[in-house]
Design a protein around this motif. Structure first.
Motif, PDB file in Angstrom:
ATOM      1  N   THR A 148       0.822  -1.196   0.000  1.00  0.00           N
ATOM      2  CA  THR A 148       0.000   0.000   0.000  1.00  0.00           C
ATOM      3  C   THR A 148       0.869   1.265   0.000  1.00  0.00           C
ATOM      4  O   THR A 148       2.074   1.220   0.264  1.00  0.00           O
ATOM      5  CB  THR A 148      -0.924   0.015   1.223  1.00  0.00           C
ATOM      6  OG1 THR A 148      -0.136  -0.103   2.417  1.00  0.00           O
ATOM      7  CG2 THR A 148      -1.923  -1.139   1.165  1.00  0.00           C
ATOM      8  N   THR A 149       0.239   2.385  -0.310  1.00  0.00           N
ATOM      9  CA  THR A 149       0.917   3.677  -0.253  1.00  0.00           C
ATOM     10  C   THR A 149       1.533   3.884   1.125  1.00  0.00           C
ATOM     11  O   THR A 149       0.869   3.663   2.146  1.00  0.00           O
ATOM     12  CB  THR A 149      -0.081   4.815  -0.532  1.00  0.00           C
ATOM     13  OG1 THR A 149      -0.591   4.679  -1.855  1.00  0.00           O
ATOM     14  CG2 THR A 149       0.585   6.181  -0.384  1.00  0.00           C
ATOM     15  N   LEU A 152      -0.349   5.182   4.435  1.00  0.00           N
ATOM     16  CA  LEU A 152      -1.798   5.009   4.329  1.00  0.00           C
ATOM     17  C   LEU A 152      -2.335   4.205   5.502  1.00  0.00           C
ATOM     18  O   LEU A 152      -3.429   4.484   6.022  1.00  0.00           O
ATOM     19  CB  LEU A 152      -2.140   4.311   3.013  1.00  0.00           C
ATOM     20  CG  LEU A 152      -3.618   4.193   2.657  1.00  0.00           C
ATOM     21  CD1 LEU A 152      -4.210   5.571   2.362  1.00  0.00           C
ATOM     22  CD2 LEU A 152      -3.809   3.276   1.459  1.00  0.00           C
ATOM     23  N   LEU A 182      -8.997  -0.448   5.092  1.00  0.00           N
ATOM     24  CA  LEU A 182      -8.917   0.920   4.589  1.00  0.00           C
ATOM     25  C   LEU A 182     -10.290   1.579   4.668  1.00  0.00           C
ATOM     26  O   LEU A 182     -11.218   1.211   3.949  1.00  0.00           O
ATOM     27  CB  LEU A 182      -8.419   0.912   3.136  1.00  0.00           C
ATOM     28  CG  LEU A 182      -8.084   2.262   2.507  1.00  0.00           C
ATOM     29  CD1 LEU A 182      -7.014   2.978   3.318  1.00  0.00           C
ATOM     30  CD2 LEU A 182      -7.609   2.064   1.065  1.00  0.00           C
ATOM     31  N   GLY A 333      -1.543   7.120  -3.146  1.00  0.00           N
ATOM     32  CA  GLY A 333      -2.934   7.202  -2.730  1.00  0.00           C
ATOM     33  C   GLY A 333      -3.921   6.559  -3.675  1.00  0.00           C
ATOM     34  O   GLY A 333      -5.126   6.498  -3.364  1.00  0.00           O
TER      35      GLY A 333
END
Length: 364
Positions: A148-149, A152, A182, A333
């Motif tokens: 993931t970013t 984040l 998320l 993102g």
């Protein structure tokens, strides 16, 4: 989703298969079965999953999966002491093997997570990625992996290089993970063709010709199917010095400028092109003695420095039966868009059940 009979079969399979695979540090049959009644009333309805390493159960991602009704069945292997390359795992039964080639490493440091998913023992497992530690084992074990970013999701890594990730049997299974961990995640179905650029080496890596050929073949199939439309490319500076400086906490002007220059190039690239395609690694899975002078991280750690989300999708095999991964990178993102692109790419390369038959090949 699992009832008690299905969960018992998962646990029995781990007990039976892991003596040879050596993917697990610990297995929790009593705890898993005790969690199931409450979990079955929640959205994941008892979905079994594994966690990376001895502290994985305390990770943010694991806690969110449990809260959604996932059932952790065990912790997976990570490198033992004295393994600076971080490309293998040490499980409760010994050194973790690659399910496709037991004489080769599964990659690391999320070694056991990738091996357990590739062997069909669990549909997904948590991972973390500070230099390629999700994407490399995903590529070498022939499964899907997502970093993931950076920032984040919570990470205990003080350097800021490591980001949470997942190893899964498919991009669709990985979507289960993102949906749970998320907040506000929404599925994205991209318009085709995807505008993308391909680089076999990012301008500096010494990619093995056969590895590059497998990935280029997959990219050609995507072009022919109308999934991607290629334009341009991307060259970066070799990020090795900047990564080591950031990891060691001693960043000097040359390394800072190297990192800043790569960020400038990446910002300019993603301002015009939403998707970058590369091999995940410049090399195939190496033997358990180590990779020698090769940096298996050569094509992955630039995106730990820059923070971009990146995924590994199975691309095919070298002639000696080693899986090869195709890396997809998107703007910071844009994790949902990246996962949407990965679903489309996976389906085009492996069909609507992708990549079930391919992933489960090691078990015959």
């Amino acid at each position: 989703m699992a009832d008690s009979g299905e969960l018992r079969e998962v646990l029995a399979s781990i007990d039976r298969e892991d003596r040879g695979l050596r993917a697990f540090l610990d297995v929790w049959p009593e705890d898993a079965l005790a969690r199931l009644p409450a979990a079955s009333r929640l959205p994941l309805a008892g979905l079994p999953f594994a966690v990376k390493g001895p502290t994985g159960l305390r990770s943010y991602a694991a806690r969110r999966l449990i809260a959604a009704g996932g059932v952790p069945v065990g912790s997976t292997s990570v490198p033992g002491p004295g393994t600076p390359w971080q490309t293998w795992g040490l499980g409760r039964h010994g050194r973790t093997v690659n399910p496709w080639r037991p004489d080769r490493t599964p990659g690391g440091s999320s070694a056991g997570s990738a091996a357990a998913v590739a062997a069909g023992l669990v549909p997904l497992a948590t991972g973390s990625d500070g230099a390629g530690s999700v994407r490399i084992p995903a590529a070498w074990c022939g499964v899907f992996g997502l970093k993931t970013t950076n920032g984040l999701l919570p990470s205990p890594d003080r350097s800021g290089l490591a980001s949470a990730g997942v190893l899964a049997a498919s991009a669709a299974e990985a979507e289960t993970y993102l949906r749970c961990v998320l907040d506000g995640y929404a599925c994205v179905s991209p318009a085709l063709p995807l505008s993308a650029a391909y680089s076999p080496d990012l301008g500096f890596a010494e990619t093995e010709p056969e590895v590059a050929a497998v990935v280029r073949g997959a990219v050609r199939r995507l072009e022919a199917a109308g999934v991607v439309r290629l334009s341009g490319g991307l060259d970066l500076l070799d990020p090795a010095a900047a990564w080591f400086a950031a990891r060691g906490g001693d960043v000097r002007p040359p390394e800072a400028e190297l990192r800043a220059e790569n960020d400038r190039r990446l910002d300019a690239f993603f301002a015009r092109t939403p998707l970058l395609l590369t091999p995940v690694t410049p090399n195939r899975p190496h033997g358990h003695e180590g990779p020698g002078d090769a940096f298996s991280t050569a094509l992955t750690w630039a995106f730990n420095l820059s923070g971009h989300p990146a995924a590994s999708v199975p691309a095919g095999f070298t002639g000696d039966g080693c899986p090869v991964g195709l890396q997809l990178v998107a703007a910071r993102g844009r994790d949902a868009e990246l996962l949407g692109a990965a679903r489309v790419v996976e389906r085009a390369l492996w069909g609507p059940g992708a990549p079930f038959a391919q992933v489960h090949g090691p078990r015959g």
